[in-house]
Design an enzyme around this catalytic site. Structure first.
Site, short mmCIF file in Angstrom:
data_model
loop_
_atom_site.label_atom_id
_atom_site.label_comp_id
_atom_site.label_asym_id
_atom_site.label_seq_id
_atom_site.Cartn_x
_atom_site.Cartn_y
_atom_site.Cartn_z
N GLY A 1 0.86 -1.17 0.00
CA GLY A 1 0.00 0.00 0.00
C GLY A 1 0.90 1.22 0.00
N SER A 2 0.32 2.39 0.17
CA SER A 2 1.14 3.61 0.21
C SER A 2 0.26 4.81 0.47
CB SER A 2 1.88 3.85 -1.12
OG SER A 2 2.77 2.81 -1.41
#
Length: 828
Positions: free
Chosen positions: A254-255
């Protein structure tokens, strides 16, 4: 003192170059051709604090050579293990029963299944065919130069060191550590590009067998799931979505990314916060470097280890990052099979034989001998047959499911990243994305010196319009694609009717490759205040200007995750000056401060109601799961907690457990809120947790019981329980799982039977541009540069991350030369 093997003094040519480059040089046209003026005669690596290499060379081959040498020096075992995987040799050297991580998750399959998957790709010469194509479908000349140099640098380090003298015990003396070829590097790049489909589908592809046949009971062979009871299309779709949600909650990429334009920056023209959440172990570790060709190429940041370009970072004029997008990185086709001849399938009224392929790999037997495992794998016109998706059975009975992967013919991402490394503004970023369509399942967020902030979900997306989807989806496909019950960050997987050739993905004349969507139809937004993404769809890159897009790219008018809410509110409040900090607008100091505040949006929305529910328990007692639990001790601890997941916070671990039991894998809107989700106010709804709902009080009781059973004090500091061990040193780790709505995501788990952080904040970088002068940047690599426990850079930045501290970047030649830790290696 200079470390062994590194020359303490710069040669005359490099000193002369440093004198010529006392100021920042602008990134010019693509590198290549003759040597750059003012460049050193030989590729040169300048190490500054924390082992960060600044590589300078006359051309891209030289940059690649420096990158390959420095990357191997820090992470030779991780890289060698990666090449072993893409060459389908894990079972030969490590045994078939070991674990492999070919995709986004950790330990996702067996060595044998991984080998069979990659051996099929290698037998079909998929990567070789892509290398041979002219750009943009194949690698551009500068990409080939860099990879050629990378191989030379990697092999040089290995030759200088010797396999038996590698300092990392993980591969010292191992027979599988060997010199590499350019093909190894391209195969690795291709594996990174297709990993979005590898995780959920790999086992199903290599275990697919027609009715009446079975996968041989070979060592390491994961057998197909037992035949499930007949399920309705809705039940099948629900199970698959829930399994995909569970897989993401257990840990996957994710980010966060936040780009701020001129209206949102104090004392500058643009800012960028890159905060990718990548694995802390294995092939998807990030590694930091600066790459410079004087006057032509100057970029600093991080890449996935072993890819000799900067994937996330900045140059003189542009900073960018990627976040995992909500486009499904694959599609399925349901093909009707002949019950008497189940390897024949029906298309447009004509029975067509499937393609069979014998795939064999070497396997290390228990007695030390080497055997051979051969498997028959099956394919259709659409792609390989699979009999499972994310562990859920897709039975091959009256029909079978074929996979189409839009990234299987994609090496273009290498071109994309080399173009991004040389972009002058966000228009160049958009042009790079559109002309290559190489980004795999990622968003791109960028800011530039001119004051623009860009969000773009321009990638190798399947060409599936809403009308095409509704015409061709099967009943199960409709559930997966259109389901109103939204689970966090789960892409809309398509299952199309394979009996009709018209249901294949149409070709678009404006797309780079067959079956891809016209890049001009994919969402993008440029603003002067801010844009951002935290793994939700493109809909609310900025809530003042919601975006629309085809359903295949994600959802809209649906609840956002708490992390998305936290990102948007953080940006809005800082720009408006309503967050309690001095002034208005972002500065480097307050951007860093806000990230490491580790504030929980879940706590903002639900802590008061949780305390009220706790205090309302009669005599402090709750009967839950057959246990009478006294929760009175928990109430004042929760009431005193400051909503932060910093190492010294007390109550955070207790609340994390409460939230875990309350959520129990549900979509956020399914919790007991008094105010439901409102698409007209998506950043603030749902809200007002119902303190009178039994589920809230019961969740407190379950959390109290769990902590007591595990011997953890209810008022334990986060640093008492959330730690990573490095050479016996236990280092506290700030942050929390993404469900808590904390930007600084960390995901605890087990690695090789031991507690560790499996995913989370990895390379974090903030960058500010002003009207002139070099960019001002700081970063921290959460797990440090090296996976080698004997390296001085095995845990140094991890300690910084623990304390919420940053490394001030050395970007100009003067800044690099002034480093008190400067050490130089000339590859002469």
């Amino acid at each position: 003192m200079a470390r062994r093997g590194i020359k303490a003094r710069l040669p005359v040519a490099v000193l002369a170059a440093a004198a010529l480059m006392g100021t920042t040089v602008a990134a010019g046209p693509p590198a290549g051709g003759s040597a750059a003026a003012g460049a050193p005669d030989k590729p040169t690596i300048r190490y500054t604090e924390y082992g960060i290499p600044h590589i300078i060379a006359a051309d891209l081959a030289g940059l690649g050579q420096g990158y390959g040498y420095a990357a191997a020096k820090d992470n030779i075992c991780t890289l060698a293990d990666t090449y072993l995987m893409v060459d389908a040799q894990r079972s030969r050297y490590l045994g078939p029963n070991g674990k492999a991580s070919p995709g986004q998750s950790q330990n996702s399959t067996t060595n044998l299944n991984s080998d069979l998957y990659f051996q099929r790709i290698n037998d079909n010469r998929v990567v070789e065919g892509l290398i041979d194509q002219p750009a943009p479908k194949g690698p551009e000349p500068e990409v080939k130069d860099a990879i050629r140099g990378y191989v030379q640098g990697y092999n040089r380090y290995l030759a200088e060191t010797g396999v038996d003298n590698i300092s990392d015990p993980a591969c010292r003396g191992a027979a599988w550590v060997r010199p590499i070829t350019e093909l190894d590097v391209y195969r690795h790049a291709h594996a990174e590009i297709i990993m979005g489909s590898a995780d959920p589908l790999l086992d199903g592809e290599v275990n697919a067998a027609p009715p009446g046949a079975s996968v041989a009971a070979q060592p390491g062979a994961a057998q197909p799931a037992a035949a499930a009871p007949q399920l309705s299309p809705e039940e099948t779709g629900n199970r698959i979505r829930e399994a995909m949600a569970a897989a993401r909650q257990q840990g996957s990429m994710g980010s966060n990314a936040l780009a701020v334009g001129s209206q949102g920056v104090s004392g500058g023209t643009g800012m960028m916060l890159a905060n990718p959440h990548f694995p802390w172990q294995g092939k998807n570790r990030m590694w930091q470097a600066q790459l410079t060709i004087p006057g032509r190429f100057n970029v600093s940041g991080a890449s996935l280890l072993g890819l000799p370009a900067v994937n996330i970072g900045h140059n003189d004029d542009v900073a960018w990052s990627h976040t995992v997008a909500t486009v499904a990185p694959f599609g399925l086709f349901d093909v009707q099979v002949d019950p008497l001849h189940p390897t024949n399938y029906l298309v447009d009224g004509v029975w067509t034989p499937m393609t069979s392929q014998q795939v064999g790999v070497d396997v290390l037997n228990q007695d030390g001998s080497v055997g051979r495992v051969t498997r028959t794998l099956w394919s259709t016109r659409y792609g390989p047959i699979t009999t499972s998706l994310q562990g859920n059975s897709l039975p091959w009975i009256v029909s079978a499911h074929a996979v189409r992967d839009p990234n299987m013919d994609n090496l273009r991402a290498l071109n994309t990243w080399f173009h991004l490394d040389q972009a002058k503004d966000v228009n160049d970023v958009v042009n790079a994305l559109e002309t290559t369509e190489g980004v795999p399942f990622f968003n791109t967020v960028a800011s530039d010196r001119k004051g623009n902030a860009l969000y773009a979900d321009i990638q190798a997306a399947p060409n599936i319009s809403d009308a095409h989807a509704q015409s061709c989806l099967t009943l199960t496909g409709q559930v997966l694609f259109n389901q109103s019950l939204r689970l966090p960050n789960i892409p809309p997987v398509s299952i199309f009717d394979g009996k009709r050739s018209e249901c294949d993905w149409p070709n678009d004349p404006n797309a780079v490759a067959p079956g891809l969507m016209d890049p001009h139809k994919q969402p993008r937004l440029v603003r002067s205040d801010f844009v951002g993404n935290a793994n939700d769809s493109a809909w609310l890159a900025n809530p003042e200007q919601p975006l629309s897009f085809p359903r295949v790219m994600g959802d809209s008018a649906a609840p956002r995750t708490l992390r998305t809410q936290e990102l948007i509110l953080t940006a809005q409040n800082r720009i408006n000056g309503t967050d309690g900090l001095p002034g208005r607008g972002f500065t480097p100091e307050n951007m860093r401060q806000l990230l490491f505040a580790d504030n929980s949006r879940a706590a903002d929305l639900a802590l008061n109601a949780t305390v009220s529910a706790c205090q309302g328990a009669p005599f402090g007692l709750v009967l839950v799961d057959g246990n009478l639990v006294n929760i009175s001790e928990a109430c004042p601890i929760l009431a005193a907690w400051n909503h932060k997941f910093t190492p010294d916070s007390r109550g955070s671990w207790l609340f994390e457990n409460v939230w875990f039991y309350l959520g129990n894998g549900q979509a956020i809107e399914k919790l007991p809120w008094r105010v439901p989700f409102d698409p007209k106010d998506p950043v603030h709804t749902p809200n007002s947790l119902d303190a009178g709902n039994d589920a809230v009080r019961n969740s407190v009781a379950r959390a109290v019981l769990a902590l007591r059973n595990s011997g953890v004090a209810l008022d334990a500091r986060l640093s008492d329980v959330q730690k990573v061990t490095r050479n016996g040193e236990q280092i506290p780790v700030p942050g929390a799982m993404h469900e808590l709505g904390v930007l600084n995501v960390v995901t605890p788990g087990a690695v090789d039977g031991k507690f560790d952080i499996t995913f989370g904040s990895s390379f974090i970088q903030e960058t500010r541009f002003t009207a002139d002068g070099p960019p001002q940047s700081a970063s921290v690599l959460a797990y440090s540069q090296s996976a080698n426990p004997n390296s001085p850079h095995y845990a140094d930045q991890t300690r910084l991350f623990s304390a919420g501290q940053w490394v001030t970047e050395r970007y100009t030649e003067d800044q690099i030369a002034a480093s008190p830790a400067l050490e130089v290696k000339v590859l002469d």
